[in-house]
Every structure is written in structure tokens, then in C-alpha cells.
Write a protein that holds these residues in place. Sequence first.
Motif, PDB file in Angstrom:
ATOM      1  N   PRO A 287      -3.645  38.330  -8.956  1.00 16.02           N
ATOM      2  CA  PRO A 287      -4.914  37.934  -9.575  1.00 16.02           C
ATOM      3  C   PRO A 287      -6.141  38.290  -8.735  1.00 16.02           C
ATOM      4  N   ALA A 288      -5.965  38.450  -7.430  1.00 12.14           N
ATOM      5  CA  ALA A 288      -7.097  38.834  -6.576  1.00 12.14           C
ATOM      6  C   ALA A 288      -7.584  40.242  -6.900  1.00 12.14           C
ATOM      7  N   LEU A 289      -6.730  41.060  -7.534  1.00 12.70           N
ATOM      8  CA  LEU A 289      -7.118  42.421  -7.903  1.00 12.70           C
ATOM      9  C   LEU A 289      -8.032  42.441  -9.121  1.00 12.70           C
ATOM     10  N   GLY A 290      -7.989  41.400  -9.936  1.00 14.95           N
ATOM     11  CA  GLY A 290      -8.816  41.344 -11.136  1.00 14.95           C
ATOM     12  C   GLY A 290      -7.997  40.913 -12.333  1.00 14.95           C
ATOM     13  N   LYS A 291      -8.602  41.022 -13.504  1.00 18.92           N
ATOM     14  CA  LYS A 291      -7.927  40.654 -14.749  1.00 18.92           C
ATOM     15  C   LYS A 291      -7.016  41.804 -15.162  1.00 18.92           C
ATOM     16  N   LYS A 292      -5.734  41.502 -15.338  1.00 17.39           N
ATOM     17  CA  LYS A 292      -4.778  42.547 -15.702  1.00 17.39           C
ATOM     18  C   LYS A 292      -5.135  43.103 -17.071  1.00 17.39           C
ATOM     19  N   SER A 293      -5.215  44.420 -17.134  1.00 15.84           N
ATOM     20  CA  SER A 293      -5.549  45.089 -18.384  1.00 15.84           C
ATOM     21  C   SER A 293      -4.300  45.255 -19.225  1.00 15.84           C
ATOM     22  N   LEU A 294      -4.477  45.210 -20.532  1.00 16.35           N
ATOM     23  CA  LEU A 294      -3.341  45.408 -21.427  1.00 16.35           C
ATOM     24  C   LEU A 294      -2.870  46.860 -21.396  1.00 16.35           C
ATOM     25  N   SER A 295      -3.787  47.762 -21.190  1.00 13.44           N
ATOM     26  CA  SER A 295      -3.465  49.182 -21.105  1.00 13.44           C
ATOM     27  C   SER A 295      -3.485  49.597 -19.640  1.00 13.44           C
ATOM     28  N   ALA A 296      -2.546  50.452 -19.250  1.00 11.12           N
ATOM     29  CA  ALA A 296      -2.511  50.917 -17.860  1.00 11.12           C
ATOM     30  C   ALA A 296      -3.730  51.785 -17.551  1.00 11.12           C
ATOM     31  N   ASP A 297      -4.171  52.577 -18.519  1.00 11.28           N
ATOM     32  CA  ASP A 297      -5.358  53.412 -18.324  1.00 11.28           C
ATOM     33  C   ASP A 297      -6.539  52.759 -19.021  1.00 11.28           C
ATOM     34  N   VAL A 298      -7.399  52.140 -18.248  1.00  9.40           N
ATOM     35  CA  VAL A 298      -8.525  51.407 -18.798  1.00  9.40           C
ATOM     36  C   VAL A 298      -9.797  52.231 -18.581  1.00  9.40           C
ATOM     37  N   GLN A 299     -10.743  52.087 -19.512  1.00  6.15           N
ATOM     38  CA  GLN A 299     -12.033  52.765 -19.369  1.00  6.15           C
ATOM     39  C   GLN A 299     -12.812  52.113 -18.243  1.00  6.15           C
ATOM     40  N   ARG A 300     -13.307  52.915 -17.342  1.00  6.82           N
ATOM     41  CA  ARG A 300     -14.105  52.378 -16.240  1.00  6.82           C
ATOM     42  C   ARG A 300     -15.535  52.165 -16.721  1.00  6.82           C
ATOM     43  N   PRO A 301     -16.075  50.986 -16.440  1.00 10.96           N
ATOM     44  CA  PRO A 301     -17.462  50.740 -16.841  1.00 10.96           C
ATOM     45  C   PRO A 301     -18.420  51.534 -15.969  1.00 10.96           C
ATOM     46  N   GLY A 302     -19.546  51.926 -16.541  1.00 12.80           N
ATOM     47  CA  GLY A 302     -20.581  52.581 -15.758  1.00 12.80           C
ATOM     48  C   GLY A 302     -21.254  51.553 -14.856  1.00 12.80           C
ATOM     49  N   ILE A 303     -21.781  52.020 -13.746  1.00 16.12           N
ATOM     50  CA  ILE A 303     -22.464  51.099 -12.839  1.00 16.12           C
ATOM     51  C   ILE A 303     -23.832  51.676 -12.471  1.00 16.12           C
ATOM     52  N   SER A 304     -24.715  50.801 -12.038  1.00 11.88           N
ATOM     53  CA  SER A 304     -26.069  51.218 -11.672  1.00 11.88           C
ATOM     54  C   SER A 304     -26.037  51.976 -10.344  1.00 11.88           C
ATOM     55  N   GLU A 305     -27.147  52.619 -10.047  1.00 12.78           N
ATOM     56  CA  GLU A 305     -27.270  53.347  -8.773  1.00 12.78           C
ATOM     57  C   GLU A 305     -27.127  52.381  -7.589  1.00 12.78           C
ATOM     58  N   ARG A 306     -27.691  51.212  -7.732  1.00 10.96           N
ATOM     59  CA  ARG A 306     -27.596  50.210  -6.663  1.00 10.96           C
ATOM     60  C   ARG A 306     -26.145  49.776  -6.443  1.00 10.96           C
ATOM     61  N   ASP A 307     -25.420  49.521  -7.544  1.00 15.84           N
ATOM     62  CA  ASP A 307     -24.008  49.142  -7.434  1.00 15.84           C
ATOM     63  C   ASP A 307     -23.174  50.293  -6.876  1.00 15.84           C
ATOM     64  N   LEU A 308     -23.551  51.518  -7.215  1.00 18.60           N
ATOM     65  CA  LEU A 308     -22.853  52.681  -6.664  1.00 18.60           C
ATOM     66  C   LEU A 308     -22.987  52.707  -5.136  1.00 18.60           C
ATOM     67  N   LEU A 309     -24.195  52.445  -4.633  1.00 21.00           N
ATOM     68  CA  LEU A 309     -24.412  52.401  -3.185  1.00 21.00           C
ATOM     69  C   LEU A 309     -23.609  51.277  -2.536  1.00 21.00           C
ATOM     70  N   ARG A 310     -23.543  50.136  -3.201  1.00 26.10           N
ATOM     71  CA  ARG A 310     -22.744  49.016  -2.695  1.00 26.10           C
ATOM     72  C   ARG A 310     -21.269  49.393  -2.641  1.00 26.10           C
ATOM     73  N   ALA A 311     -20.772  50.007  -3.705  1.00 24.10           N
ATOM     74  CA  ALA A 311     -19.359  50.403  -3.753  1.00 24.10           C
ATOM     75  C   ALA A 311     -19.041  51.425  -2.659  1.00 24.10           C
ATOM     76  N   GLN A 312     -19.945  52.373  -2.453  1.00 23.09           N
ATOM     77  CA  GLN A 312     -19.731  53.371  -1.407  1.00 23.09           C
ATOM     78  C   GLN A 312     -19.715  52.719  -0.026  1.00 23.09           C
TER      79      GLN A 312
END
Length: 169
Positions: free
Chosen positions: A49-74
Amino acid sequence: MAGTAVIARKWRSFATWPVGTRLLVPMVVLLLGLARVATLVLPFRWYAPALGKKSLSADVQRPGISERDLLRAQSVGRAVRSSAQITPWRSVCLQQALVATFLLRACRVAHVAYLGVARGERGVDPLRAHAWVIAGATVVTGRGRLKDYATVASFEYAPERKGGPCSPA
């Protein structure tokens, strides 16, 4: 003592990292240690559960993120990958994915954690497992030949509200 020399060499490289990465390192090293213990002694279902909510499909669409969130993720990815190289224990992809998802959640950055398998070399390793985290189009942890892996599970996190305690580094 070869072990001491290796640790000293790894920590010397620390000074060359970006400041934002260096600020996250102590916390990331601690979290990698906790993740290592969890993956060694607990059943997967307890920490999945620490990984997140288990998706019903193995290949899930990735949500788009803002430029600020992109910098945070990097920044999170850089800190986790760099810290994994200097820990005195092995910090493998699953442990890195656990830490990255924890930090991305704290920053309220939408992401997807994937677990996959690939055929290993004949007679050597029948199956290879891998874990990776993607935020937007950015591979946060678990870089490599991801196309070689068949996704067997995915876990997604989409924040309910924007903002968080993180700032890009």
C-alpha cells in the motif's frame, strides 16, 4: 578494511552533488534503510500500500504533471538514486521505489509505481524483477531498459489537492 574504503569513496562523491540533492540525502538514506528492512522481513502485502492505490490494469495512463511537479520529481529521483549508491547496504529498485513514492506523496506529485518481470538469461536467472516509478514522462527511479519488462502490477497516486511541503531543488 575494504568496506571502510568503499564507504569513504562513496561519501567523497557527495560533495559534487547539487545542493538540493544533498539536503535530501540524510532523510533518503534513513528511508532506504527502513525500506531495506521492510522488504527483507515483511510480506509484500504489508508494504505494497505504500506504493499507492493498486490499479486494476497493469498498464495505467500516467497523469500529466506541472513544470513545478516535474522539478520536484526530478529532485526526488536524483536524491534517491544518488543516496542508493552510498548506502553501506544494497538499495535495490523496490526499496528505491518505496522511498520515491513516499517522498512524491509528501510533495503531492502524481505518479505511478510499476512492478515488472523479464526473462533472464537461459540457465542463469529464469526471471528478473524490476520496480520503477514514473511521474509524468519522467522516470524517477528504476531507469534502464523498461521496455524489456512486462508490467505485472501498477500503483498510482493522484493527489486530491495541490501544494505540499516540497520545493524544487
